[in-house]
Design an enzyme around this catalytic site. Structure first.
Site, mmCIF file in Angstrom:
data_model
loop_
_atom_site.group_PDB
_atom_site.id
_atom_site.type_symbol
_atom_site.label_atom_id
_atom_site.label_comp_id
_atom_site.label_asym_id
_atom_site.label_seq_id
_atom_site.Cartn_x
_atom_site.Cartn_y
_atom_site.Cartn_z
ATOM 1 N N ASN A 8 -2.820 15.195 7.030
ATOM 2 C CA ASN A 8 -1.373 15.009 7.039
ATOM 3 C C ASN A 8 -0.772 16.132 6.197
ATOM 4 O O ASN A 8 -0.899 16.122 4.979
ATOM 5 C CB ASN A 8 -1.045 13.627 6.443
ATOM 6 C CG ASN A 8 0.441 13.406 6.288
ATOM 7 O OD1 ASN A 8 1.251 14.198 6.780
ATOM 8 N ND2 ASN A 8 0.820 12.335 5.609
ATOM 9 N N TRP A 9 -0.151 17.087 6.876
ATOM 10 C CA TRP A 9 0.378 18.263 6.158
ATOM 11 C C TRP A 9 1.780 18.021 5.595
ATOM 12 O O TRP A 9 2.358 18.926 4.981
ATOM 13 C CB TRP A 9 0.354 19.498 7.080
ATOM 14 C CG TRP A 9 -1.033 20.039 7.290
ATOM 15 C CD1 TRP A 9 -2.169 19.661 6.617
ATOM 16 C CD2 TRP A 9 -1.443 21.075 8.197
ATOM 17 N NE1 TRP A 9 -3.244 20.382 7.074
ATOM 18 C CE2 TRP A 9 -2.828 21.263 8.036
ATOM 19 C CE3 TRP A 9 -0.767 21.858 9.147
ATOM 20 C CZ2 TRP A 9 -3.550 22.201 8.787
ATOM 21 C CZ3 TRP A 9 -1.481 22.785 9.880
ATOM 22 C CH2 TRP A 9 -2.863 22.956 9.702
ATOM 23 N N LYS A 10 2.337 16.842 5.834
ATOM 24 C CA LYS A 10 3.650 16.481 5.263
ATOM 25 C C LYS A 10 4.657 17.629 5.472
ATOM 26 O O LYS A 10 4.631 18.269 6.512
ATOM 27 C CB LYS A 10 3.473 16.106 3.783
ATOM 28 C CG LYS A 10 2.376 15.046 3.607
ATOM 29 C CD LYS A 10 2.341 14.411 2.263
ATOM 30 C CE LYS A 10 1.197 13.396 2.240
ATOM 31 N NZ LYS A 10 1.189 12.572 1.055
ATOM 32 N N HIS A 97 3.927 5.647 7.715
ATOM 33 C CA HIS A 97 3.411 6.291 6.496
ATOM 34 C C HIS A 97 4.229 5.799 5.307
ATOM 35 O O HIS A 97 5.444 5.601 5.412
ATOM 36 C CB HIS A 97 3.478 7.815 6.609
ATOM 37 C CG HIS A 97 2.769 8.471 5.470
ATOM 38 N ND1 HIS A 97 3.373 8.657 4.239
ATOM 39 C CD2 HIS A 97 1.500 8.933 5.343
ATOM 40 C CE1 HIS A 97 2.485 9.212 3.412
ATOM 41 N NE2 HIS A 97 1.342 9.396 4.057
ATOM 42 N N GLU A 170 -3.727 2.983 3.265
ATOM 43 C CA GLU A 170 -3.412 3.933 2.195
ATOM 44 C C GLU A 170 -2.669 3.191 1.085
ATOM 45 O O GLU A 170 -1.457 2.951 1.198
ATOM 46 C CB GLU A 170 -2.512 5.052 2.725
ATOM 47 C CG GLU A 170 -3.137 5.863 3.836
ATOM 48 C CD GLU A 170 -2.458 7.227 3.972
ATOM 49 O OE1 GLU A 170 -3.141 8.224 3.768
ATOM 50 O OE2 GLU A 170 -1.251 7.268 4.238
ATOM 51 N N GLY A 176 -1.254 10.944 -3.361
ATOM 52 C CA GLY A 176 -0.733 12.097 -4.094
ATOM 53 C C GLY A 176 -0.781 11.939 -5.602
ATOM 54 O O GLY A 176 -0.174 12.716 -6.326
ATOM 55 N N SER A 215 -5.551 10.356 -2.011
ATOM 56 C CA SER A 215 -6.302 11.230 -2.920
ATOM 57 C C SER A 215 -7.755 11.449 -2.495
ATOM 58 O O SER A 215 -8.653 11.507 -3.329
ATOM 59 C CB SER A 215 -6.231 10.705 -4.361
ATOM 60 O OG SER A 215 -4.886 10.734 -4.815
ATOM 61 N N GLY A 236 -4.112 14.098 2.638
ATOM 62 C CA GLY A 236 -2.887 14.856 2.421
ATOM 63 C C GLY A 236 -3.189 16.170 1.722
ATOM 64 O O GLY A 236 -3.617 17.150 2.330
ATOM 65 N N GLY A 237 -3.013 16.178 0.397
ATOM 66 C CA GLY A 237 -3.130 17.402 -0.403
ATOM 67 C C GLY A 237 -4.370 18.235 -0.110
ATOM 68 O O GLY A 237 -4.279 19.459 0.045
HETATM 69 P P1 PGA Z 1 -3.021 12.490 -0.454
HETATM 70 O O1 PGA Z 1 -2.072 11.955 0.732
HETATM 71 O O2 PGA Z 1 -4.381 12.751 0.148
HETATM 72 O O3 PGA Z 1 -2.351 13.743 -0.945
HETATM 73 O O4 PGA Z 1 -3.077 11.407 -1.482
HETATM 74 C C1 PGA Z 1 -2.551 11.056 1.700
HETATM 75 C C2 PGA Z 1 -1.444 10.697 2.680
HETATM 76 O O5 PGA Z 1 -0.278 10.612 2.279
HETATM 77 O O6 PGA Z 1 -1.696 10.479 3.876
#
Ligand code: PGA
Length: 251
Positions: A8-10, A97, A170, A176, A215, A236-237
């Site tokens: 997920n590149w947000k 999400h 999640e 994050g 995370s 995500g990150g």
């Molecule tokens: P994260 O994000 O890996 O940066 O915690 C996960 C997500 O929001 O899908």
């Protein structure tokens, strides 16, 4: 079950940056993608077509949108429809999400309406669920997941969902923040989700993948993927750099 490793590149990456990361992933996956793994990337809308092009001809790499509007078309300034996502090369969409639920104020009912609209228009859906720290501390994990799943699946039948729907657990407090849920917490939440799916959908629910997100890093991905009922990861990150995401894909 085939494991799904999703990025997920947000709200990160220009078109050129997205294309370059996607090309690196396509190259890496040509020799390191384990069998029985599927890779999904959810870029921002503007980069979907670029990532789709970089993944062309790779059956196990696919692209999705991070959101869509529930209606097919209309006067909805700033919104994007399922048909537009498909046209850009997306085959999946994320719904529910936590950033959309908690920052954009999307209700569980709206998330459900989006999910059924997406499926009806030919997109595959990854429905995200998860509790806040406050809800967890109040002992409300099962109640919150049940509410999000019931609303998210309203009107859907299990037999129509096989291969077309996945779930991502999640915990909001782990997104994050650098705090990953521990193995016991992930096991419990995934078992609860699996049981709720059985309850809501009856037959066929056991074949629907449940991903973990929050995370995820190259250092914890392997351990998470070994856990019962963890059928993949939503990252995500750590998915923004091709090298770190490729390590998670191989974990
Ligand atoms: P994260 O994000 O890996 O940066 O915690 C996960 C997500 O929001 O899908």
């Amino acid at each position: 079950m085939q494991k799904i490793i999703a990025a997920n590149w947000k709200m990160y990456k220009t078109r050129a940056e997205a294309r370059s990361t996607a090309e690196d992933l396509a190259k890496a996956s040509a020799y390191c993608l384990p069998r029985e793994r599927q890779v999904l990337v959810f870029p921002p809308f503007t980069a979907i077509a670029d990532v789709a092009e970089a993944f062309a001809g790779k059956a196990r790499l696919a692209v999705g949108g991070q959101n869509m509007h529930v209606e097919k078309e209309g006067a909805f300034t700033g919104e994007v429809s399922a048909r537009m996502l498909l046209d850009a090369g997306a085959s999946w969409v994320l719904t529910g999400h936590s950033e959309r639920r908690h920052i954009m104020g999307e209700s569980a009912a709206l998330v459900g309406a989006k999910s059924s609209s997406a499926l009806a228009q030919g997109l595959k859906v990854m429905l995200c669920i998860g509790e806040t720290l406050e809800e967890r501390d109040a002992g409300r994990l099962t109640e919150v997941l049940a509410m999000q799943l019931r609303a998210g699946l309203a009107g859907l039948e299990a037999e129509n969902l096989s291969g077309r729907m996945a779930f991502a657990y999640e915990p909001v407090w782990a997104i994050g923040t650098g705090k990953t849920a521990g193995p016991a917490e992930v096991l419990e939440a995934h078992a609860v989700t699996r049981a709720l799916l059985g309850d809501i959908l009856r037959n066929g629910a056991e074949a629907l993948p449940i991903l973990y997100g929050g995370s995820v890093k190259p250092t914890n991905a392997g351990e998470l993927l070994q856990l019962d009922n963890v059928d993949g990861l939503l990252v995500g990150g750590a998915s923004l750099e091709a090298q770190s995401f490729a390590q998670i894909i191989e974990a």
